[in-house]
Design a protein around this motif. Sequence first.
Motif, PDB file in Angstrom:
ATOM      1  N   ARG A  38      16.628  14.762 -37.301  1.00 57.89           N
ATOM      2  CA  ARG A  38      17.534  15.879 -37.476  1.00 57.89           C
ATOM      3  C   ARG A  38      18.936  15.368 -37.744  1.00 57.89           C
ATOM      4  O   ARG A  38      19.298  14.262 -37.354  1.00 57.89           O
ATOM      5  CB  ARG A  38      17.527  16.811 -36.262  1.00 57.89           C
ATOM      6  CG  ARG A  38      18.095  16.210 -34.984  1.00 57.89           C
ATOM      7  CD  ARG A  38      17.906  17.177 -33.822  1.00 57.89           C
ATOM      8  NE  ARG A  38      18.471  16.661 -32.587  1.00 57.89           N
ATOM      9  CZ  ARG A  38      18.338  17.252 -31.413  1.00 57.89           C
ATOM     10  NH1 ARG A  38      17.659  18.394 -31.308  1.00 57.89           N
ATOM     11  NH2 ARG A  38      18.892  16.709 -30.330  1.00 57.89           N
ATOM     12  N   ALA A  40      22.909  17.012 -37.763  1.00 58.85           N
ATOM     13  CA  ALA A  40      23.899  18.062 -37.634  1.00 58.85           C
ATOM     14  C   ALA A  40      25.099  17.722 -38.510  1.00 58.85           C
ATOM     15  O   ALA A  40      25.335  16.556 -38.826  1.00 58.85           O
ATOM     16  CB  ALA A  40      24.323  18.220 -36.181  1.00 58.85           C
ATOM     17  N   GLU A  88      22.760  22.890 -28.978  1.00 53.74           N
ATOM     18  CA  GLU A  88      22.915  21.513 -29.410  1.00 53.74           C
ATOM     19  C   GLU A  88      21.770  21.042 -30.297  1.00 53.74           C
ATOM     20  O   GLU A  88      21.879  19.993 -30.940  1.00 53.74           O
ATOM     21  CB  GLU A  88      23.024  20.575 -28.197  1.00 53.74           C
ATOM     22  CG  GLU A  88      24.109  20.965 -27.207  1.00 53.74           C
ATOM     23  CD  GLU A  88      23.569  21.840 -26.098  1.00 53.74           C
ATOM     24  OE1 GLU A  88      23.158  21.291 -25.051  1.00 53.74           O
ATOM     25  OE2 GLU A  88      23.564  23.076 -26.279  1.00 53.74           O
ATOM     26  N   THR A  90      20.805  22.638 -32.865  1.00 55.80           N
ATOM     27  CA  THR A  90      21.075  23.130 -34.211  1.00 55.80           C
ATOM     28  C   THR A  90      21.299  21.967 -35.164  1.00 55.80           C
ATOM     29  O   THR A  90      22.154  21.114 -34.933  1.00 55.80           O
ATOM     30  CB  THR A  90      22.300  24.046 -34.215  1.00 55.80           C
ATOM     31  OG1 THR A  90      22.022  25.208 -33.429  1.00 55.80           O
ATOM     32  CG2 THR A  90      22.649  24.476 -35.629  1.00 55.80           C
ATOM     33  N   ALA A  91      20.517  21.928 -36.222  1.00 51.98           N
ATOM     34  CA  ALA A  91      20.589  20.841 -37.183  1.00 51.98           C
ATOM     35  C   ALA A  91      19.626  21.134 -38.320  1.00 51.98           C
ATOM     36  O   ALA A  91      18.823  22.064 -38.249  1.00 51.98           O
ATOM     37  CB  ALA A  91      20.228  19.501 -36.523  1.00 51.98           C
ATOM     38  N   GLN A 113      16.414  24.185 -41.906  1.00 51.14           N
ATOM     39  CA  GLN A 113      17.499  24.488 -40.987  1.00 51.14           C
ATOM     40  C   GLN A 113      16.960  25.137 -39.721  1.00 51.14           C
ATOM     41  O   GLN A 113      16.200  26.106 -39.778  1.00 51.14           O
ATOM     42  CB  GLN A 113      18.519  25.413 -41.650  1.00 51.14           C
ATOM     43  CG  GLN A 113      19.671  25.838 -40.740  1.00 51.14           C
ATOM     44  CD  GLN A 113      20.622  24.708 -40.434  1.00 51.14           C
ATOM     45  OE1 GLN A 113      21.002  23.962 -41.333  1.00 51.14           O
ATOM     46  NE2 GLN A 113      20.998  24.577 -39.167  1.00 51.14           N
ATOM     47  N   THR A 115      18.657  26.824 -36.412  1.00 48.67           N
ATOM     48  CA  THR A 115      19.898  27.286 -35.825  1.00 48.67           C
ATOM     49  C   THR A 115      19.591  27.979 -34.504  1.00 48.67           C
ATOM     50  O   THR A 115      18.791  28.915 -34.462  1.00 48.67           O
ATOM     51  CB  THR A 115      20.635  28.254 -36.757  1.00 48.67           C
ATOM     52  OG1 THR A 115      20.901  27.610 -38.003  1.00 48.67           O
ATOM     53  CG2 THR A 115      21.953  28.700 -36.138  1.00 48.67           C
TER      54      THR A 115
END
Length: 118
Positions: A38, A40, A88, A90-91, A113, A115
């Motif tokens: 991942r 971010a 955290e 999210t990436a 994605q 989120t």
Amino acid sequence: QVQLVESGGGLVQAGGSLRLSCAASGSIFSINAMGWYRQAPGKQRELVAVITSGGSIDYADSVKGRFTVSRDNAKMTVYLHMNSLKPEDTAVYYCHAATGESYEYDYWGQGTQVTVSS
């Protein structure tokens, strides 16, 4: 050549769950490991989880106990079950396959994605 097709990304509230799927095709006989990374915004791409052809599994410390990687050998598909998601997490999540005796080649999915809202 190896082609990786991902699915399962989306928007989820904190504490929720998602399952990512990645199906490999092409020269799948050469795949020695599959996993998930991942990235971010503004950060380096990091390993999330990996599973080798021999069945060994490794997770990033940040996801241990929450994420589970699995595979369907017949379909050459790897899954990432993500539970108790945090903002955290999210990436953009990328499916990855390593080929060759020394993992000399890397193949990547297009990215999906994820989120997680607070």
